[in-house]
Design a protein around this motif. Structure first.
Motif, PDB file in Angstrom:
ATOM      1  N   LEU A   1      -7.813  -1.516 -11.063  1.00 29.43           N
ATOM      2  CA  LEU A   1      -9.157  -1.167 -10.618  1.00 29.43           C
ATOM      3  C   LEU A   1      -9.123   0.224 -10.003  1.00 29.43           C
ATOM      4  O   LEU A   1      -8.301   0.489  -9.119  1.00 29.43           O
ATOM      5  CB  LEU A   1      -9.670  -2.165  -9.583  1.00 29.43           C
ATOM      6  N   VAL A   2     -10.002   1.103 -10.447  1.00 32.25           N
ATOM      7  CA  VAL A   2     -10.097   2.453  -9.910  1.00 32.25           C
ATOM      8  C   VAL A   2     -11.482   2.633  -9.312  1.00 32.25           C
ATOM      9  O   VAL A   2     -12.493   2.365  -9.978  1.00 32.25           O
ATOM     10  CB  VAL A   2      -9.848   3.519 -10.998  1.00 32.25           C
TER      11      VAL A   2
ATOM     12  N   LEU B   1      -2.363  -7.153  -9.955  1.00 32.10           N
ATOM     13  CA  LEU B   1      -3.485  -6.308  -9.552  1.00 32.10           C
ATOM     14  C   LEU B   1      -2.985  -4.980  -8.989  1.00 32.10           C
ATOM     15  O   LEU B   1      -2.104  -4.942  -8.139  1.00 32.10           O
ATOM     16  CB  LEU B   1      -4.326  -7.035  -8.504  1.00 32.10           C
ATOM     17  N   ARG B   2      -3.614  -3.916  -9.458  1.00 33.55           N
ATOM     18  CA  ARG B   2      -3.361  -2.577  -8.931  1.00 33.55           C
ATOM     19  C   ARG B   2      -4.704  -1.929  -8.620  1.00 33.55           C
ATOM     20  O   ARG B   2      -5.615  -1.941  -9.454  1.00 33.55           O
ATOM     21  CB  ARG B   2      -2.601  -1.734  -9.954  1.00 33.55           C
ATOM     22  N   VAL B   3      -4.839  -1.384  -7.429  1.00 36.14           N
ATOM     23  CA  VAL B   3      -6.069  -0.710  -7.020  1.00 36.14           C
ATOM     24  C   VAL B   3      -5.743   0.743  -6.706  1.00 36.14           C
ATOM     25  O   VAL B   3      -4.809   1.023  -5.954  1.00 36.14           O
ATOM     26  CB  VAL B   3      -6.698  -1.395  -5.786  1.00 36.14           C
TER      27      VAL B   3
ATOM     28  N   GLU C   1      -3.172   3.555  -3.028  1.00 36.97           N
ATOM     29  CA  GLU C   1      -2.775   2.586  -4.047  1.00 36.97           C
ATOM     30  C   GLU C   1      -2.426   1.263  -3.391  1.00 36.97           C
ATOM     31  O   GLU C   1      -1.708   1.223  -2.392  1.00 36.97           O
ATOM     32  CB  GLU C   1      -1.576   3.105  -4.843  1.00 36.97           C
ATOM     33  N   MET C   2      -2.940   0.170  -3.917  1.00 38.58           N
ATOM     34  CA  MET C   2      -2.619  -1.175  -3.430  1.00 38.58           C
ATOM     35  C   MET C   2      -2.154  -2.005  -4.615  1.00 38.58           C
ATOM     36  O   MET C   2      -2.768  -1.979  -5.682  1.00 38.58           O
ATOM     37  CB  MET C   2      -3.832  -1.818  -2.763  1.00 38.58           C
ATOM     38  N   ILE C   3      -1.083  -2.765  -4.410  1.00 38.18           N
ATOM     39  CA  ILE C   3      -0.515  -3.609  -5.468  1.00 38.18           C
ATOM     40  C   ILE C   3      -0.367  -5.034  -4.940  1.00 38.18           C
ATOM     41  O   ILE C   3       0.102  -5.259  -3.822  1.00 38.18           O
ATOM     42  CB  ILE C   3       0.853  -3.067  -5.925  1.00 38.18           C
ATOM     43  N   TRP C   4      -0.780  -5.996  -5.782  1.00 43.17           N
ATOM     44  CA  TRP C   4      -0.701  -7.417  -5.405  1.00 43.17           C
ATOM     45  C   TRP C   4      -0.464  -8.244  -6.654  1.00 43.17           C
ATOM     46  O   TRP C   4      -1.016  -7.962  -7.717  1.00 43.17           O
ATOM     47  CB  TRP C   4      -2.007  -7.838  -4.736  1.00 43.17           C
ATOM     48  N   GLY C   5       0.340  -9.276  -6.527  1.00 46.96           N
ATOM     49  CA  GLY C   5       0.573 -10.211  -7.629  1.00 46.96           C
ATOM     50  C   GLY C   5       1.781  -9.826  -8.460  1.00 46.96           C
ATOM     51  O   GLY C   5       2.026  -8.656  -8.724  1.00 46.96           O
TER      52      GLY C   5
ATOM     53  N   VAL D   1       0.842  -1.192   0.000  1.00 49.55           N
ATOM     54  CA  VAL D   1       0.000   0.000   0.000  1.00 49.55           C
ATOM     55  C   VAL D   1       0.876   1.239   0.000  1.00 49.55           C
ATOM     56  O   VAL D   1       1.838   1.338   0.763  1.00 49.55           O
ATOM     57  CB  VAL D   1      -0.945   0.030   1.223  1.00 49.55           C
ATOM     58  N   MET D   2       0.533   2.186  -0.870  1.00 50.88           N
ATOM     59  CA  MET D   2       1.181   3.499  -0.908  1.00 50.88           C
ATOM     60  C   MET D   2       0.093   4.558  -0.870  1.00 50.88           C
ATOM     61  O   MET D   2      -0.973   4.381  -1.475  1.00 50.88           O
ATOM     62  CB  MET D   2       2.020   3.668  -2.181  1.00 50.88           C
ATOM     63  N   VAL D   3       0.359   5.668  -0.165  1.00 46.56           N
ATOM     64  CA  VAL D   3      -0.637   6.725  -0.031  1.00 46.56           C
ATOM     65  C   VAL D   3       0.016   8.082  -0.260  1.00 46.56           C
ATOM     66  O   VAL D   3       1.096   8.361   0.268  1.00 46.56           O
ATOM     67  CB  VAL D   3      -1.298   6.700   1.377  1.00 46.56           C
ATOM     68  N   VAL D   4      -0.639   8.925  -1.056  1.00 48.65           N
ATOM     69  CA  VAL D   4      -0.247  10.317  -1.230  1.00 48.65           C
ATOM     70  C   VAL D   4      -1.352  11.160  -0.596  1.00 48.65           C
ATOM     71  O   VAL D   4      -2.524  11.022  -0.961  1.00 48.65           O
ATOM     72  CB  VAL D   4      -0.082  10.685  -2.720  1.00 48.65           C
TER      73      VAL D   4
END
Length: 460
Positions: free
Chosen positions: A222-223, A271-273, A210-214, A179-182
């Motif tokens: 996904l937005v 996956l990116r959220v 922002e969440m990244i997996w895989g 997870v990253m957050v601005v």
């Protein structure tokens, strides 16, 4: 809450599913006392009708399956009827072909209770997983739906941008995602001007989560619109419209529900959220009608209604997503009232230029009883979102084709080959089988079911 099937049990009471056509023959197999009991209660196999049979204690249960047209009008009714049975463990004798998953999932979804603020009585019926279904898969889907419902149902006081970030971090921790957050002023420093603009009047700082997996497989971004509360800004909503605006982060909630399904299934996907999380509040620094802002992509946007804020925050997130183009980009948002006028509250309309994706979603929606409907990116309406003084207008005057013009606005920022936008409602207005009044998942089961086919085609 536990939204799972019961373990197999030798004492499980049998459930016999009875159609109106087969009712007479089924009753003929009962004992004389049971047959008289059924006749006395007028059991005729109507949809959701239940009858507990007497015997040495309880002998079993008859549940009506109704006609095909009744089931189409009232999905999940059989599963909901099972969940409402008295305290016991039950097992279905035989599942009707083609209804297996809907009945099983309907039971699981009927176990949902939103009990954060008030104790809710749990369902007492326990159902052994019917043969022929993937019980674990349905349990994962139910858990994801419960996550989306919980997030939407939580009031904005407890589900602001900070709490939404915490929910993402909790989900990421469960599946070892990053997870990253601005946040706050850093949004301007890192070129997310529209997210900052919409959220700057709130006491709770706006942010891009922002969440990244895989690490392998096709790439999927996904937005989700995360407007945790929408007053309408200076174009203030009337009280009747503002009352359920805690649901305006329903796009984010649904995206997180879908992400949970994907991660729990171990799908081979990168996956990116992305969730722009804000509150659209009123203060001395609120953005104003007539203001013009430059988005992350460089396009200028004239503000003609501060209540059309969702497309603004999504614009920056979609621009970021497009900078590293994924194989498939999905956007979900509780975006326009026009979509509700077009298809009502029960259907999730979507927009895409990808014919294969549209066809896969249509098939999938029918398979999993998650209704969606394709609306057009109608190019002839493009001039409606061009005000002349700026590149884009966030709220074209006239009120015509509001859902389509909003989708066209978003498409200007989603610069990828395969893109779909869902304009969902995210809210169940009245109680329905397996769907109590309140937050609800829309389109995510159809998407989850279609993704393996769609992502395979994306890489060809």
């Amino acid at each position: 809450m536990s939204m799972t099937f019961a373990q197999a049990s030798s004492v499980a009471l049998p459930i016999v599913l009875v159609s109106p056509e087969a009712c007479k023959d089924t009753l003929a197999t009962l004992s004389e006392t049971q047959a008289q009991w059924a006749a006395f209660h007028g059991f005729d196999g109507s949809l959701g009708q239940t009858l507990v049979l007497p015997g040495d204690g309880l002998a079993g249960v008859l549940i009506g399956t109704g006609t095909a047209s009744e089931r189409a009008r009232k999905r999940f009714a059989i599963g909901a009827a099972i969940a409402a049975l008295p305290d016991a463990t039950y097992a279905i004798d035989a599942l009707p072909q083609g209804q297996e998953e809907e009945i099983g999932l309907g039971y699981l979804l009927s176990l949902y209770r939103f009990d954060r603020y008030r104790t809710q009585s749990a369902a007492k019926a326990r159902l052994v997983a019917p043969e022929g279904i993937d019980a674990q898969r349905l349990e994962r889907i139910a858990a994801a739906e419960a996550l989306a419902r919980d997030l939407i149902n939580t009031p904005a006081e407890d589900m602001g941008p900070d709490a939404l970030e915490a929910a993402v971090r909790s989900l990421a921790g469960e599946f070892r995602a990053q997870v990253m957050v601005v946040e706050g002023a850093d949004l301007l420093a890192q070129n997310f001007p529209l997210i900052h603009t919409v959220g700057r009047a709130s006491a709770k700082a706006p942010r891009l989560i922002e969440m990244i997996w895989g690490e392998s497989g096709p790439s999927l971004t996904l937005v989700g619109k995360g407007v945790c509360f929408d007053t309408g800004g200076l174009n203030l909503k009337p009280g009747a419209s503002m009352g359920i605006m805690k649901k305006d982060m329903g796009g984010a909630a649904n995206v997180l529900g879908l992400a949970r399904m994907i991660m729990a299934s171990g799908m081979d996907v990168q996956l990116r959220v992305l969730i722009p999380a804000v509150e659209n509040n009123v203060a001395g620094n609120s953005f104003r009608p007539g203001d013009i802002f430059t988005a992350r992509s460089g396009l200028t946007v004239e503000i003609n209604n501060t209540d059309a804020e969702g497309r603004l925050v999504l614009a920056d997130a979609l621009a970021l997503a497009s900078e590293t183009p994924p194989d498939l980009l999905i956007c979900m948002a509780t975006l326009t009232g026009a979509a509700r006028v077009a298809v009502g509250p029960d259907i999730a309309p979507f927009f895409t230029d990808d014919e294969a994706l549209a066809q896969a979603l249509g098939r999938s929606a029918n398979e999993v009883a998650d209704p969606v409907w394709r609306l057009p990116f109608h190019d002839a309406y493009e001039p409606m979102i061009e005000p002349g003084i700026a590149d884009l207008d966030n709220a074209p005057s006239g009120g015509m084709a509001g859902s389509i013009t909003a989708a066209l606005f978003l498409r200007r920022f989603a610069l990828v080959p395969r893109f779909a936008h869902f304009d969902i409602y995210g809210w169940q207005r009245t109680n329905a089988p397996a769907r109590p009044k309140g937050g609800v998942g829309q389109g995510i089961r159809a998407l989850f079911n279609a993704l393996p086919e769609v992502l395979t085609k994306c890489q060809k």
